[in-house]
Design a protein around this motif. Structure first.
Motif: not given
Length: 266
Positions: A71-74, A89-97, A100-106, A111-119
């Motif tokens: 879903s990265l391109v979308n 602000p929009v936060f990402g719940l990321v899995r196996a990203i 470099a891709a995270l830097t691009d999204l930021l 705004a920021d991201y947390v990794r799956e599993p979500l806390c």
């Protein structure tokens, strides 16, 4: 800093996120709510899901979107077209990203991201940190006085006049109808219904903000021409002027350099 936060969960393509609310441990001070996405006008416009959700996000403090490689391109396209138009602000719940891709999204506005599993406690801390950073940036940014204005009214209430992002949102109000317009009203009403203010006070605040937003949008649409803005609003020019004075709105800020000054009525 508010004790309780509301975060919207936008279900995008990842199948692993569909049952997220059922499997994550709850957090007393962060409420995560699944938000039904408005349908796309065209099948090839799914990437507009963030932009279409702007009105629905008004009643939340943040937005969370699950992201994976598929879903990265979308998500990239969604962040790009919605940049500067979202009220939270929009936060990402990321899995196996990858990094470099995270830097691009930021860079695109995540705004920021947390990794799956979500806390949820981790997400809440990141939302609060983002809110603190945004407040600090707004108060210390050079040129603030030209874009955000504070004034103390006779009742000593501190009023924050609309900034660029809020002006863009307010302009879209005049273009909305049906369920989207209902979402604006429901979002505002639900916010104030949870406050300690009376119906009369809350209604007065909302009416005042609507008047400001409408006058701003009308003047912006007509490049600061008061006569044309009043005509489009179907109000007498003097009545339009009275609303401008009431909300301390200067038409000059909406005029381009080539636009002649308006005649001022007393």
């Amino acid at each position: 800093m508010r004790l309780h936060l509301d975060c919207a969960l936008l279900h995008t393509q990842p199948s692993w996120a569909q049952n997220l609310l059922a499997i994550i441990p709850p957090c007393e001070r962060l409420q995560l709510q699944a938000l039904q996405l408005p349908p796309a006008a065209q099948p090839d416009q799914e990437y507009l899901f963030l932009r279409r959700s702007a009105a629905l996000l008004l009643r939340f403090d943040a937005c969370l979107i699950p992201i994976e490689a598929a879903s990265l391109v979308n998500v990239r396209r969604a962040l790009s077209v919605a940049r500067g138009l979202l009220p939270v602000p929009v936060f990402g719940l990321v899995r196996a990203i990858k990094a470099a891709a995270l830097t691009d999204l930021l860079e695109l506005g995540l705004a920021d991201y947390v990794r799956e599993p979500l806390c949820l406690d981790d997400l809440r801390a990141r939302i609060n940190r983002q809110r603190l950073q945004a407040s600090s940036h707004a108060l210390n940014e050079p040129g603030l006085s030209g874009r955000i204005h504070y004034r103390v009214q006779e009742n000593q209430d501190l009023v924050l006049h609309p900034g660029p992002t809020e002006q863009r949102l307010s302009q879209t109000i005049l273009q909305q109808e049906g369920t989207t317009l209902e979402a604006y009203a429901a979002a505002v009403a639900s916010r104030y219904a949870c406050s300690q203010e009376s119906f009369k006070v809350a209604k007065g605040r909302i009416v005042a903000r609507f008047e400001q937003a409408y006058i701003h949008a009308a003047l912006d649409r007509h490049s600061g021409n008061i006569a044309m803005a009043a005509r489009s609003a179907q109000k007498h020019r003097r009545a339009f002027w009275a609303l401008m004075r009431k909300h301390h709105i200067d038409a000059a800020r909406f005029r381009s350099a080539s636009n002649p000054d308006d005649e001022h009525d007393g």
